[in-house]
Structure formats: C-alpha cells, structure tokens
Design a protein around this motif. Structure first.
Motif, PDB file in Angstrom:
ATOM      1  N   PRO A   1      82.206  57.011 144.949  1.00  0.00           N
ATOM      2  CA  PRO A   1      83.120  56.047 144.338  1.00  0.00           C
ATOM      3  C   PRO A   1      83.217  54.786 145.170  1.00  0.00           C
TER       4      PRO A   1
ATOM      5  N   ASP B   1      83.503  54.117 139.702  1.00  0.00           N
ATOM      6  CA  ASP B   1      84.922  54.457 139.800  1.00  0.00           C
ATOM      7  C   ASP B   1      85.124  55.935 140.109  1.00  0.00           C
TER       8      ASP B   1
ATOM      9  N   ARG C   1      81.672  57.500 136.284  1.00  0.00           N
ATOM     10  CA  ARG C   1      82.625  56.614 135.613  1.00  0.00           C
ATOM     11  C   ARG C   1      82.531  55.238 136.255  1.00  0.00           C
TER      12      ARG C   1
ATOM     13  N   VAL D   1      83.768  51.135 136.706  1.00  0.00           N
ATOM     14  CA  VAL D   1      84.883  50.192 136.606  1.00  0.00           C
ATOM     15  C   VAL D   1      84.591  49.235 135.457  1.00  0.00           C
TER      16      VAL D   1
END
Length: 829
Positions: free
Chosen positions: A199, A217, A233, A235
C-alpha cells in the motif's frame, strides 16, 4: 305373494349394478345372512307344510337349521370368490399382478420390468514417468460400489471401449480474461497469490501510447473465490497525463522498487554564496527590473531538466535498461487545482557517473529515456520525484467473475486435443448455491485458441458454474448397473413345442433403448449351437424358419426364454447343452448409488490409476407398479405406437422406461405452434439430458415431423403448508402428528403428483380429517414456493402452470409438498 310370484317379505338380492370407473365390482349375490334368510323364507312360504313352516322359525341350534346355516356359508364363499374372479377379469379392478399382466398382454402391452441405473464413470490415467500415454479400457469393464450402511455392493459395467490418456484426466478451465484497465479503474488484478507491491506504492499503467501513474490503496491476496490471484485497490485517479489521447491497446503495468531525486535537488541558493570575491562558480547573473529583488539576481546555470536524459542522485545499480524497464517522473502541480505532471518512458541506457555542479559533488546515475521526443511540461529539479527500478506485473489478465455459460469453453491445451464425439463431464461449483455440479456433454469441436489454450465446443450448454472451480473430465464412459453372467440354459429338443428356459439369476438387466416402444431392452444374448438367435416382442408374427425367441417375465422377478414351435418361430435343434446365454443381472433402485461410491475396479487395466462417478446414478426405474400398469396398459390401444395428437405424445412419453410424470402441451411461441413434452424421472426425480434425448428420438420416430417438438425437464415447485390439529386424548399427540405428516406426504408428495395440477386447502383438509386420532383441524394455509411469481395462492388454491411461452419456452410445473415446509400446530379452540 304378488302377481309376479315374488314374496314381498323375502330378502332382496343386493344390487349388482356397476357404474363405470369403479375400483371394485359388486357381484356378491348372496352373503351368509342373505342366503340363510332366503332359505328360511322359502321354508315358511304359503303352501308349505306346517312342519316346514315351523322349522323356518327354529334357532340355529336345530340340526336342520344348522344344515341350512352350513349351506349359507357355502353360498357366501361361492359368492365371494365369484366376485373376486370377476374382479380379476378387469384391468381397473384386478389386484393380482399376474392378472394385470395377462390382461395387458391381450392389448399387446408388457408390464415394464424396470430400467438399470445409468452413470458416467471418470477414469484417471497414470501420469508418472514411464506410464503408457494411452490405455484402452474394454467394454464391459466392471466397477463396484463401496456400500453404505445396510447396502450391498453393486456392479456397474462400461457400455463401450474407452481410450484413457493422462492428459485428459482433469483439464482446467482458463478462468481468466484480458484485463483492460480503464482510466478511472478502482482496482487491478494480478495473477499470483502474493506480490511485493505494498500500500502506498506507485504503479505505472501503460496502454498504447498513454501512461498513467496510480497509487496502491490496499492489497488483497487471494480474495474469496479467487485463489491464485491478488486484487489491488487503487486510490481514485487524478489526471496524470494523456488527456485527449487514445486510451487503447494492450495493458502493461509496472511497479517501482525505488524512489529517487534528481542531482541538484538540494543545491543551495547561489545568492547565499555570493561573497566579496564574486558569485559562486557555475552561476550567472540575472538582470531584474524589480527593486525588491536585489538579492535574487543570481542563478545556477543549466539548472533545467532534460526529460529524456535524467541525472539521478546517487549510485543506482538497480536501475537497468530495457523495453520493460521504465522510469516515471512525478512532479506536484504548481496550484492545488492543477493536475500533477507525469513523464514516463522506457530506459534505453544507464551510465554510472559523478558530477560536481551547483556547489555539490557526488555520484550520479545517468538515465537515457526512449523517444520519440514529445513536448513535456517543464520539470523542476528540486520538486521532481523519479520512480525507478521497475519490474512488470502479471496484469494482462483478470479472473472471470461471472458464471460459466454457453456451449464453448476455453481450457488449457492438451496433447493430443480432445477428439470430436468424446464424452466429457464438466464439473464445478454452482455459482448461486455453492453446491457441486456435474454436467455431461459431448465434444463437437476442439481447436487451438492461443498459447497453451484450446477452445472446446460442446453439444450442450453449460450454465451456472463458478469459473475457478470448472474442470473438464475427458476420460469418461457411460456405464449401467448390472453384472454379466454366462450360463448354459439347457439342451434343445426338437420334439418340444415352445420350450422354455430360465436363467438361474434374476432380475434381468434392462437398459434404455430407442428401438422399442417401451424404451427398454434386456441385456440378453442367446446362442444355440453357437449361433446367435434374435429376441422378438412376440412369436405370432414369426415364420417357421425364424431363429427367434421371446422373453416373458413372471411375478417373482424372474424371466423365461421361450422358443417357437416350428410354425411360429423355428424349433430348437436337438443337442446336449447347446442352448447358452450371456446376460446381466441388476435393475432398479439398488443401482441408485451416490456420487463417488463407484471406485473399486474389479479388473484394473495397466496404466489406470483410479475411477469414480462424479455424479450419482440416474434414470433408473423399478418394475412397473399395478397402478401404473392400469394407466399405461391402454396406451398401446389408444396410440397404436403412433403420436398423432398432443395427448398421444403424453401417453407415449409416460410409458417410456425411466419416465415418471409426463405432460404434453401445445405452445404458441409467436410464430408457430410446437409440442412441448415435459417429464421427470421415477419418483419425480431429475432426468438426465441423455434420457430427454432418447425420449425425443423415440417420439420423433413415430410422429408427424411437421410440428416442432421439444422435450423439457419438468420444474418441481416445493410448497409449504401449515395446519393446526386437535387430537383425540386417547391417542398420543406425537403419533397423531406423525400420521398426519405421513398422510400429507403420501397425498401431496412428488411421486403422486402430476404436472399443472393445483392444490387446494379443501383437499388438504380432507386428508387431515381422515387421519385416525384427529378430532378437528383448522383450514390449512398454503405457502407458495419462494421466488416463483407464477405460483400464487388465491382463495385457498395454489396453481401450477403447464408448458407455456414466457420469454422463451418454459417447462410445465409440478407442485409437491416440501417436508421441511410442513408445520403442524396444536388447535387450542
């Protein structure tokens, strides 16, 4: 006495009138009491002697009256058996199986002996080094079941030769599809259970000529239902370049291992280094018209940034050159509402070096980027951040998320590919309910579709399977329940007419067949002096030279082989033990093994590791019950083995071996009418695609092809009901509830229901009130099946639909009581 000579005081004979559609005949003309009363009346009639008239009034203790009583018993017995004999002479009232069998034979109908269970066996070939590439499993290879509690082992035998190859054991589905990352994509899939991406890391997404920098993310290794994949995931994206350019072409994704600054990012302000001796080396004077900028009139020379020749601060051995080695220069925007600046390109050359400028000295890494050179917004040496030491990520594909559907599957390539006509099993997990599913199909095409992939075309559509669970079992062969027996039946004698021989083992195996009206044929081969004789339905049409025989079943489950008399079929030649037979034994419910029970190879072919049945046995049928025979026997007379009307289709389908409930409807699809035959298996069980295909072929052979025909599997709608019962205190409450439950199951269970028949609260009430120990009950409340809008309760009536057009041809529905949906409460008032 009356004018007709009748005594009005004499007991009258009971009526022997029999209206149509009765289940019992009334032919008992004299019961014991009636016969004795008539004899007493005859003795006491006018004109008799006083002694006889006095005898008529004596009790049964008198010897003469006792004799009359004995003859009254004889009359009662004779009347009873006369009625029973008469009942056995009618199909509707007969109770003996032999009576119904003989009556049905007068109509040319033979009671169905049952059908052997069918199953698909999946063999596993050896794949170890040195194992043969291909092994032939011969027809008739026996496989035994592992019996459960209270069961006997059952034998199944393969129906045809099978070539087994280790490459075809378990072919996985290509459960991925090309991944096209959109500009505003919020997630990214990577193949593999783990990744070094963390991340906050940066990813460079390159598609065609446009690149975008995205921030990670979160990282989800192997999310639920996607083993072997990682989901990133992202941003929410900001516009980092490429606006107005085409976002197309193959997607490439790169991760970066390092973040660097440009040499000189920390250079001091040259104005601070100005002394009385002059300005610092490498700086230049800048004229300014602003009086407030007296101190800011020096700058470093060559402080600008060439976007295609970067000087990274420090020694960067991890930065390399190549087409898959990229760097990305990121620079924050001058204002908050402006997009950041991004410049990315592949590295063509990396040169370690040193530099002494801007009042600094140290190691640098020169990085040359690939062209063609394009206009790049001005980069600032102090603010730009360089993401480098890249490596490509496996992001070309993403897992399939929708259920597998259609007649084409993309699977991993095998050597050799599956041949056309090969039977396969598609196994997987139901996407909606999560239950294991097995679907049989036949290969109609197999072609390469890419690197180590091939496209498999099937004759049946595969639906509703989770992509990551789908496997294709290619070493599949059909098998049927039954064990082969070889026996010498006896010796032929040319002097005997219609000689009869009986196989010593029973019951005789029958398998599905589209060549007979009843849909089943015995697995029996009879030879006389080594010559094969032919089985025929009956001998009355056979000639004196025809080598034929018939099979006749009896009530104990056995079968007789009957030959001709020289006029109707050839006589047997005289010989010693010259009549032999090869047959199979096993039929009906004992062969209904569950999935995975068949695993014992009696004779293991070299190169075969194991065998199993991924799906339970299906399409079996027990010997025909009496009530079924009463309905099915007249079919031969009604149809004459031809399907002309819609009702003929229903009659013939219901009489086919292995079929339980059946219904035929004429459906208008907006362009034409078509006959839709809906059916279920024995006890309203599910029917296989093979049985539907056989029924379709049997009907197509005896019908006018002008009207289209479809054979569909019926839809069972389980309904619930609740009823409150008041029981007799003399009976145990639990016993009464058990009897109510059993009565409702017997009356509304799937085995006794028919298609499109409604269920009413009144019918349920009648069944409940007839149960011993029930004093009263409330009006039953019917619960419609969930998720079925067509099945509605209106005024105490639950309806089921016939075959119809509703966005497509829909099969008929059958309402059946769901045991788990039956609620029996206690009536308090």
């Amino acid at each position: 006495m009356t004018d007709c000579g009748c005594d009005p005081l004499a007991p009258q004979l009971p009526s022997t009138a029999n209206p149509p559609a009765q289940t019992h005949l009334r032919r008992r003309v004299a019961t014991h009491a009636t016969a004795l009363a008539r004899m007493r009346t005859a003795f006491g009639a006018d004109g008799r002697s006083p002694q006889l008239r006095a005898l008529a009034r004596q009790s049964a203790e008198d010897p003469a009256v006792a004799l009359l009583d004995a003859w009254a018993v004889v009359c009662d017995v004779v009347a009873f058996y006369s009625e029973r004999i008469a009942e056995e002479g009618f199909l509707r009232t007969a109770t003996e199986r032999r009576s119904i069998r003989e009556l049905a034979r007068t109509l040319g109908y033979e009671l169905r002996p049952g059908v052997s269970a069918q199953v698909e066996l999946a063999f596993t070939g050896e794949t170890a080094p040195g194992a043969p590439a291909a092994v032939t499993v011969p027809r008739g290879t026996p496989v035994q079941s592992v019996p459960g509690q209270g069961e006997q082992p059952q034998t199944f035998e393969t129906a045809e030769d099978l070539e087994v190859r280790g490459a075809w054991n378990d072919i996985p589905l290509v459960d991925a599809e090309p991944q096209h990352v959109a500009r505003e994509a919020h997630q990214l899939w990577l193949r593999g259970p783990t990744t070094s991406v963390r991340p906050g890391g940066r990813l460079l997404v390159v598609r065609g000529t446009v690149s975008r920098l995205r921030v990670v993310d979160g990282v989800e290794p192997e999310p639920a239902g996607h083993a072997g994949w990682t989901r990133l995931r992202l941003v929410p994206a900001t516009d980092t370049g490429g606006a107005g350019e085409a976002w197309d072409g193959p997607t490439e994704v790169y991760a970066f291992g390092e973040r660097a600054s440009l040499f000189g990012w920390n250079a001091p302000d040259p104005n601070l280094l100005v002394t009385e001796h002059g300005r610092p080396a490498g700086s230049e004077h800048v004229d300014s018209d602003d009086a407030d900028q007296d101190l800011d009139h020096h700058r470093w020379m060559d402080f600008g940034v060439d976007p295609y020749a970067l000087e990274l601060d420090g020694d960067r051995p991890s930065v390399r050159a190549g087409t898959d080695a990229w760097v990305a220069v990121e620079q924050p925007a001058a204002t908050d509402d402006a997009p950041p600046i991004l410049h990315a390109a592949p590295v063509t050359k990396v040169v370690p070096d040193g530099a002494q400028r801007y009042a600094l000295s140290g190691r640098i890494t020169r990085v040359l980027l690939a062209g063609p050179r394009r206009a790049v917004p001005e980069l600032e040496r102090r603010r730009a951040v360089v993401h480098c030491a890249s490596w490509p990520l496996p992001a070309q594909e993403r897992p399939r998320t929708g259920p597998v559907a259609g007649t084409e599957l993309e699977v991993h390539a095998t050597d050799p590919p599956l041949p056309v006509g090969r039977s396969v099993l598609v196994v997987g997990v139901d996407a909606a309910e999560g239950q294991p599913q097995v679907q049989a199909a036949t290969v109609t095409g197999c072609t390469p579709s890419g690197e180590r992939r091939m496209r498999l075309e099937l004759d049946r559509s595969v639906t509703g399977l989770r992509p990551d669970s789908v496997r294709v079992r290619g070493n599949v062969v059909p098998a049927s329940h039954g064990e082969t027996v070889r026996q010498v039946l006896g010796s032929g004698d040319g002097r005997v007419s219609f000689p009869c021989f009986r196989p010593r083992r029973a019951p005789l195996t029958h398998v599905r067949s589209t060549t007979t009206p009843e849909g089943a044929a015995p697995e029996l081969e009879v030879r006389v002096d080594g010559v094969l004789w032919e089985r025929v339905p009956r001998l009355d049409t056979a000639g004196p030279q025809d080598r034929v025989y018939v099979v006749r079943h009896d009530e104990d489950g056995g079968a007789d082989v009957v030959f001709g008399d020289g006029l109707h079929g050839a006589r047997l030649p005289t010989g010693e033990e010259n009549v032999s037979a090869t047959y199979r034994v096993g039929i009906g419910a004992p062969g209904a093994v569950g999935a995975g029970q068949l695993s014992l190879l009696v004779r293991r072919p070299l190169g075969v590791r194991q065998v199993e049945n991924p799906a339970p046995a299906a399409d079996w049928a027990p010997p025909e019950e009496l009530e079924q025979a009463r309905v099915n026997a007249p079919v031969r007379v009604r149809t004459l083995d031809r399907a002309v009307s819609v009702a003929d289709h229903e009659d013939l389908a219901r009489g086919y071996a292995g079929v339980g409930p059946a219904r035929a409807d004429l459906v208008w699809d907006g362009r034409r009418e078509l006959v839709v035959v809906t059916l279920l298996g024995t006890d309203a069980s599910a029917v296989s695609a093979g049985l539907r295909t056989d029924v379709h072929a049997a009907l197509a052979a005896v019908r006018d092809p002008g009207t289209p025909l479809e054979v569909r599997a019926g839809q069972v709608l389980p309904f619930g009901l609740s009823v409150a019962v008041r029981h007799d205190p003399a009976h145990e409450r639990a016993a009464v509830e058990d009897r109510v439950r059993a009565a409702l199951t017997a009356a509304f269970g799937p085995a006794v229901r028919t298609f499109a028949s409604p269920v009413s609260s009144a019918a349920v009430l009648v069944v409940v009130r007839q149960v011993p120990g029930v004093l009263a009950c409330t009006v039953p409340r019917l619960e419609p099946p969930p998720d079925h809008e067509e099945a509605r309760v209106a005024e105490g009536l639950l309806t089921a639909a016939p075959a119809r057009w509703h966005g497509g041809v829909q099969a008929a529905q059958l309402l059946a009581l769901d045991p788990d949906g039956l609620v029996i409460g206690e009536m308090t008032q």
